[in-house]
Design a protein around this motif. Sequence first.
Motif, PDB file in Angstrom:
ATOM      1  N   MET A 122      14.969  70.878  24.982  1.00 19.33           N
ATOM      2  CA  MET A 122      13.996  70.183  25.836  1.00 19.33           C
ATOM      3  C   MET A 122      14.503  70.154  27.274  1.00 19.33           C
ATOM      4  N   THR A 123      13.646  70.502  28.238  1.00 22.76           N
ATOM      5  CA  THR A 123      14.017  70.520  29.643  1.00 22.76           C
ATOM      6  C   THR A 123      13.905  69.129  30.240  1.00 22.76           C
ATOM      7  N   THR A 124      14.966  68.694  30.936  1.00 23.58           N
ATOM      8  CA  THR A 124      14.963  67.382  31.564  1.00 23.58           C
ATOM      9  C   THR A 124      14.554  67.517  33.016  1.00 23.58           C
ATOM     10  N   THR A 125      13.534  66.781  33.425  1.00 24.24           N
ATOM     11  CA  THR A 125      13.105  66.820  34.818  1.00 24.24           C
ATOM     12  C   THR A 125      13.991  65.924  35.657  1.00 24.24           C
ATOM     13  N   LEU A 126      14.063  66.255  36.956  1.00 18.87           N
ATOM     14  CA  LEU A 126      14.905  65.523  37.896  1.00 18.87           C
ATOM     15  C   LEU A 126      14.040  64.688  38.822  1.00 18.87           C
ATOM     16  N   ASP A 127      14.560  63.527  39.236  1.00 22.34           N
ATOM     17  CA  ASP A 127      13.818  62.765  40.231  1.00 22.34           C
ATOM     18  C   ASP A 127      14.004  63.422  41.595  1.00 22.34           C
ATOM     19  N   ASP A 128      13.307  62.899  42.585  1.00 21.65           N
ATOM     20  CA  ASP A 128      13.252  63.533  43.903  1.00 21.65           C
ATOM     21  C   ASP A 128      14.635  63.702  44.518  1.00 21.65           C
ATOM     22  N   VAL A 129      15.474  62.663  44.464  1.00 30.37           N
ATOM     23  CA  VAL A 129      16.790  62.719  45.087  1.00 30.37           C
ATOM     24  C   VAL A 129      17.693  63.692  44.345  1.00 30.37           C
ATOM     25  N   HIS A 130      17.745  63.583  43.029  1.00 27.48           N
ATOM     26  CA  HIS A 130      18.634  64.440  42.261  1.00 27.48           C
ATOM     27  C   HIS A 130      18.196  65.902  42.292  1.00 27.48           C
ATOM     28  N   ALA A 131      16.931  66.165  42.499  1.00 26.16           N
ATOM     29  CA  ALA A 131      16.475  67.547  42.614  1.00 26.16           C
ATOM     30  C   ALA A 131      17.023  68.187  43.886  1.00 26.16           C
ATOM     31  N   LEU A 132      16.995  67.460  44.993  1.00 25.38           N
ATOM     32  CA  LEU A 132      17.444  68.022  46.265  1.00 25.38           C
ATOM     33  C   LEU A 132      18.957  68.182  46.322  1.00 25.38           C
ATOM     34  N   THR A 133      19.694  67.415  45.529  1.00 25.30           N
ATOM     35  CA  THR A 133      21.158  67.520  45.513  1.00 25.30           C
ATOM     36  C   THR A 133      21.666  68.194  44.241  1.00 25.30           C
ATOM     37  N   HIS A 134      20.780  68.806  43.508  1.00 25.35           N
ATOM     38  CA  HIS A 134      21.149  69.484  42.262  1.00 25.35           C
ATOM     39  C   HIS A 134      22.047  70.680  42.558  1.00 25.35           C
ATOM     40  N   ALA A 135      23.109  70.862  41.781  1.00 22.65           N
ATOM     41  CA  ALA A 135      24.046  71.968  41.966  1.00 22.65           C
ATOM     42  C   ALA A 135      23.479  73.243  41.348  1.00 22.65           C
ATOM     43  N   SER A 156      13.037  70.833  37.473  1.00 21.17           N
ATOM     44  CA  SER A 156      14.140  70.823  36.511  1.00 21.17           C
ATOM     45  C   SER A 156      15.135  71.922  36.847  1.00 21.17           C
ATOM     46  N   ALA A 157      16.313  71.876  36.189  1.00 21.77           N
ATOM     47  CA  ALA A 157      17.305  72.934  36.346  1.00 21.77           C
ATOM     48  C   ALA A 157      16.778  74.230  35.743  1.00 21.77           C
ATOM     49  N   LEU A 158      17.332  75.346  36.178  1.00 21.81           N
ATOM     50  CA  LEU A 158      16.937  76.636  35.628  1.00 21.81           C
ATOM     51  C   LEU A 158      17.427  76.757  34.179  1.00 21.81           C
ATOM     52  N   PRO A 159      16.764  77.570  33.388  1.00 23.03           N
ATOM     53  CA  PRO A 159      17.160  77.704  31.983  1.00 23.03           C
ATOM     54  C   PRO A 159      18.525  78.359  31.836  1.00 23.03           C
ATOM     55  N   LEU A 168      16.057  75.323  41.340  1.00 27.14           N
ATOM     56  CA  LEU A 168      15.139  74.487  40.574  1.00 27.14           C
ATOM     57  C   LEU A 168      14.016  75.318  39.964  1.00 27.14           C
ATOM     58  N   LEU A 169      13.467  74.774  38.895  1.00 24.92           N
ATOM     59  CA  LEU A 169      12.282  75.333  38.259  1.00 24.92           C
ATOM     60  C   LEU A 169      11.133  74.362  38.478  1.00 24.92           C
ATOM     61  N   SER A 170      10.056  74.853  39.074  1.00 23.34           N
ATOM     62  CA  SER A 170       8.917  73.982  39.362  1.00 23.34           C
ATOM     63  C   SER A 170       8.118  73.711  38.097  1.00 23.34           C
ATOM     64  N   PRO A 171       7.289  72.667  38.100  1.00 14.50           N
ATOM     65  CA  PRO A 171       6.422  72.419  36.940  1.00 14.50           C
ATOM     66  C   PRO A 171       5.526  73.607  36.607  1.00 14.50           C
ATOM     67  N   GLY A 172       5.255  74.450  37.620  1.00 15.17           N
ATOM     68  CA  GLY A 172       4.410  75.620  37.389  1.00 15.17           C
ATOM     69  C   GLY A 172       5.172  76.873  36.983  1.00 15.17           C
ATOM     70  N   GLY A 173       6.504  76.751  36.762  1.00 14.02           N
ATOM     71  CA  GLY A 173       7.276  77.893  36.277  1.00 14.02           C
ATOM     72  C   GLY A 173       7.818  78.805  37.356  1.00 14.02           C
TER      73      GLY A 173
END
Length: 349
Positions: free
Chosen positions: A1-14, A41-44, A17-22
């Motif tokens: 299951m893919t875990t989505t990130l909140d706004d802050v954690h998405a911008l600082t994600h190491a 979310s993070a990339l697969p 990103l994968l958008s809701p639209g793929g």
Amino acid sequence: MTTTLDDVHALTHAGSLLSPGGEIVAPYDLEVAHADASGFSALPADILNAGRAPFDADYAQASRVHLVNAFGVTLGDSIIGLSALSAVKRLHPHLRFTIYRPARAPRHVQRLYALAAPRLADLIDLPVPLASLPADEPKIDIGNQLFWPRFASMPMIDFFLWAMGIAPDSIAAGDKRNRWLADVPLAAIERAPYALFCPDASTPVRSIPASMRARIVARLADETGMPVLGFGAVDHPRYRDIAPLCIDTDDFLAWIGHARYLVTADTAALHIAAGFDVPTTAFFTTIPAFMRARDYTNCVAVEFALPHLQGIHASARPADLDAIERAYRDYDWRAMPFAREASLSPASR
């Protein structure tokens, strides 16, 4: 299951990103556009990310490699990332790379990739559909590297090699010196010999204070016996401001590449000078010299002992700039080192 990130954690994600639209998206593009990053979310896992799980790349068996969101959005980081790429290509000349870049990266940085592309890689702007990346070719995510812990603890060239699945020690020091830049044609400029002064870094806390610039120009002119050209106003009779003549990346490369000597606090200028073997004195305030100049045999460094500022990527806070001003003011400028031999010997403070 893919875990989505909140706004802050998405911008600082190491990573990217994968958008809701793929679609694969660069966090930088979302930040610059002031876009809502929640729901990304993070990339697969089939897109390799050394920060998530270190890996050893089998480049000998690959024909094309896809590098997602490489190698940052600053000129200096990009020069080093492309040097890592060039080193890999020397080991595996059959390889072709595709680099997926943030579409909103600064134009002067994108121009560097355009200059490098004919020899090193094909370029594609993000975002792209995840499904457009071939399933049977290696895919490596190097996105948002500023937020990877190892980015702050490894020499940058080693970080990018590691992020590409290459053991840094397997690459000779000579292949870590940005020599790919020597294949970039330089524009014809000043014919008379000159020394070059680049006092401004990407942030004030890493720049040379304005009050000290004339003193450094005088020392540079006395030592080299040449007129000093540079970027920005400095009140000294042997200095000429060439900033109006440097309007793009091609010009910046040319002015540095043709210089006989460089004094700089700008690591991008330092990296370019190393690529053209221009002897250099470089100033470091918030990062140790070995993190950026370890492999540059024709560079000497002045490191200021400012422990409370170590690791700061950017600052214009008055207290920080006051500390920088004091460090430069108290330095013994008679001891300012010049590159004479093939060694990096930082001046002690």
